[in-house]
Design an enzyme around this catalytic site. Structure first.
Site, PDB file in Angstrom:
ATOM      1  N   GLY A   1     -11.475 -57.389   8.417  1.00  0.00           N
ATOM      2  CA  GLY A   1     -10.174 -56.807   8.749  1.00  0.00           C
ATOM      3  C   GLY A   1     -10.322 -55.978  10.029  1.00  0.00           C
TER       4      GLY A   1
ATOM      5  N   GLY B   1     -13.791 -54.037  10.151  1.00  0.00           N
ATOM      6  CA  GLY B   1     -14.943 -54.931  10.289  1.00  0.00           C
ATOM      7  C   GLY B   1     -14.994 -55.555  11.681  1.00  0.00           C
TER       8      GLY B   1
ATOM      9  N   GLY C   1     -10.993 -41.414   8.668  1.00  0.00           N
ATOM     10  CA  GLY C   1     -11.198 -42.278   9.842  1.00  0.00           C
ATOM     11  C   GLY C   1     -12.291 -41.760  10.756  1.00  0.00           C
TER      12      GLY C   1
ATOM     13  N   LYS D   1      -9.713 -40.519  -1.086  1.00  0.00           N
ATOM     14  CA  LYS D   1     -10.501 -39.733  -0.124  1.00  0.00           C
ATOM     15  C   LYS D   1     -10.874 -38.374  -0.731  1.00  0.00           C
ATOM     16  CE  LYS D   1      -8.374 -42.192   3.698  1.00  0.00           C
ATOM     17  NZ  LYS D   1      -7.158 -42.318   4.522  1.00  0.00           N
TER      18      LYS D   1
END
Ligand code: HSE
Length: 316
Positions: A9, A12, A135, A205
Site C-alpha cells: 500500500g 510499503g 506517522g 495507537k
C-alpha cells in the site's frame, strides 16, 4: 541492510522508493497476491511500475518473499484486529529465523503485544514499530530515550483523517458527510474510513502507547472509544462561541492498570491540541521534564515510511 517489504500500500511502496537513499537494498516485495524477489537487490522502480500497471508486483507469491534471505522484514500489510493475522505470523516467522522486524501494521503491537515480545525474546532479531503511532513523529523513540518509567501519561490527536474532518467542519461550518466526502476525494481519508472516524485507529495507537509504557498486554477491548460520526456543526458552533473547538483526543494514563480513552473533547480553539488538517500532536507528561509536545505529519505514505526507515537505522 537487505529489506523484505510485505504489504504494498502507500507505506510499503514509499519504503521501497526511499530505501536506497537510506543506504538499504530491497530484496523482496510482496503484495496480497504476488511477490518479486532478488537477493542481489530489486530494481524498485520496475517493480512498482509493474504494480501500477498490472496490479501485481511480480510472478512469485507472498510465501516466496517470506522465505527469501533478508536482514529485516518490514510488515506493512493492513492492520487487522483480534489475532492480528496475517501480520503477526509474518513477524513471528522473521523472528524465528533471527531476522529483525519493523512494523507499520498496528495489529500485532496493539492486539498481541505479549506474544510479539515473547517471540522477540526467543530471537536474535529486534522488533521496532515507530511508524505505528503518529506517522512521521518520533514518539516511541522519544519515550525510549526518556525511559518509559519517566512518562506518566500521554494525550494527543492521533488520527489525521478525523482531525481533517473536525477542523474543516469547524472552520467552514460544513456537515460531517460533506467534509468526509471531501477528505476521500483528496485522498486524505481511506476508501473505508471506518477505523478513522469511529476512533478505532486512534485507540489502537493509544493501546500501543499503553503497552510501551506499562510493558503490558493491553488490547483494543480494554479501551473506551467514541468516534466523531455524531458531531454536528451546531455543536462545533457552540464550542466556538465559548472560545473552544472539538478534537478527537486519545489519552493514556500509566500505572498498575493503564487506562486508554479516545473521544471527542473540547479543547481551547487556539491551544496546542487544536492542530489542523492531517497534523497529529502528542503531549507526553513526564516525571522530571514536565510536558513535552511533539507534532507533525501523522499519516501519508512517505511520512510514515520515514519512521520505518528511521527504525531500520536504529536496529543493532
Ligand atoms: N488513517 C490514519 C490517519 C493513518 O488518518 O491518521 C494511519 O494510521
Amino acid at each position: 541492510m537487505n529489506i523484505a517489504v510485505v504489504g504494498c500500500g502507500a507505506v510499503g511502496r514509499a519504503v521501497c522508493e526511499l530505501a536506497g537513499s537510506y543506504g538499504h537494498r530491497v530484496t523482496a516485495i510482496a503484495d496480497s497476491t504476488s511477490a518479486a524477489v532478488d537477493e542481489n537487490g530489486l530494481d524498485v522502480t520496475t517493480v512498482l511500475d509493474r504494480k501500477a500497471e498490472r496490479g501485481t508486483v511480480g510472478s512469485g507469491d507472498r510465501e516466496h518473499a517470506l522465505a527469501s534471505e533478508y536482514d529485516v522484514l518490514v510488515e506493512a500489510t493492513p492492520t487487522t484486529l483480534g489475532d492480528a493475522e496475517p501480520g503477526f505470523s509474518h513477524a513471528e516467522r522473521a523472528l524465528a529465523r533471527d531476522a529483525h522486524v519493523v512494523l507499520a501494521n498496528k495489529g500485532p503491537v496493539a492486539e498481541r503485544y505479549g506474544d510479539l515480545r515473547a517471540a522477540e525474546r526467543d530471537s536474535a532479531g529486534t522488533v521496532l514499530f515507530e511508524a505505528t503511532v503518529g506517522g512521521a513523529i518520533p514518539i516511541l523513540s522519544t519515550i525510549a530515550d526518556l525511559g518509559s518509567e519517566d512518562v506518566t501519561a500521554v494525550r494527543g490527536v492521533l488520527n489525521g483523517t478525523a482531525n481533517f474532518v473536525l477542523s474543516r467542519m469547524s472552520a467552514e461550518g460544513l456537515d460531517y458527510e460533506h467534509v468526509l466526502a471531501e477528505a476521500q476525494d483528496l485522498g486524505v481519508a481511506e476508501t473505508d474510513p471506518t477505523f478513522d472516524v469511529e476512533g478505532t485507529d486512534a485507540a489502537l495507537k493509544c493501546v500501543i502507547l499503553a503497552n510501551v509504557l506499562g510493558d503490558g498486554d493491553v488490547t483494543l477491548d480494554d479501551a473506551q472509544v467514541e468516534g466523531i460520526t455524531r458531531l454536528t456543526p451546531s455543536a462545533l458552533d457552540l464550542a466556538s462561541e465559548d472560545g473552544r473547538t472539538v478534537r478527537l483526543v486519545g489519552e493514556v494514563t500509566d500505572g498498575e492498570d493503564p487506562t486508554v480513552r479516545v473521544g471527542p473533547r473540547l479543547v481551547p480553539e487556539h491551544g496546542t491540541l487544536a492542530v489542523t488538517g492531517t497534523q497529529n500532536i502528542v503531549q507526553l507528561e513526564t516525571r522530571h521534564a514536565g510536558q513535552l509536545n511533539l507534532s507533525g505529519r501523522g499519516a501519508g505514505g512517505r511520512a510514515t515510511a520515514s519512521a520505518v526507515l528511521a527504525d531500520i537505522g536504529r536496529l543493532p
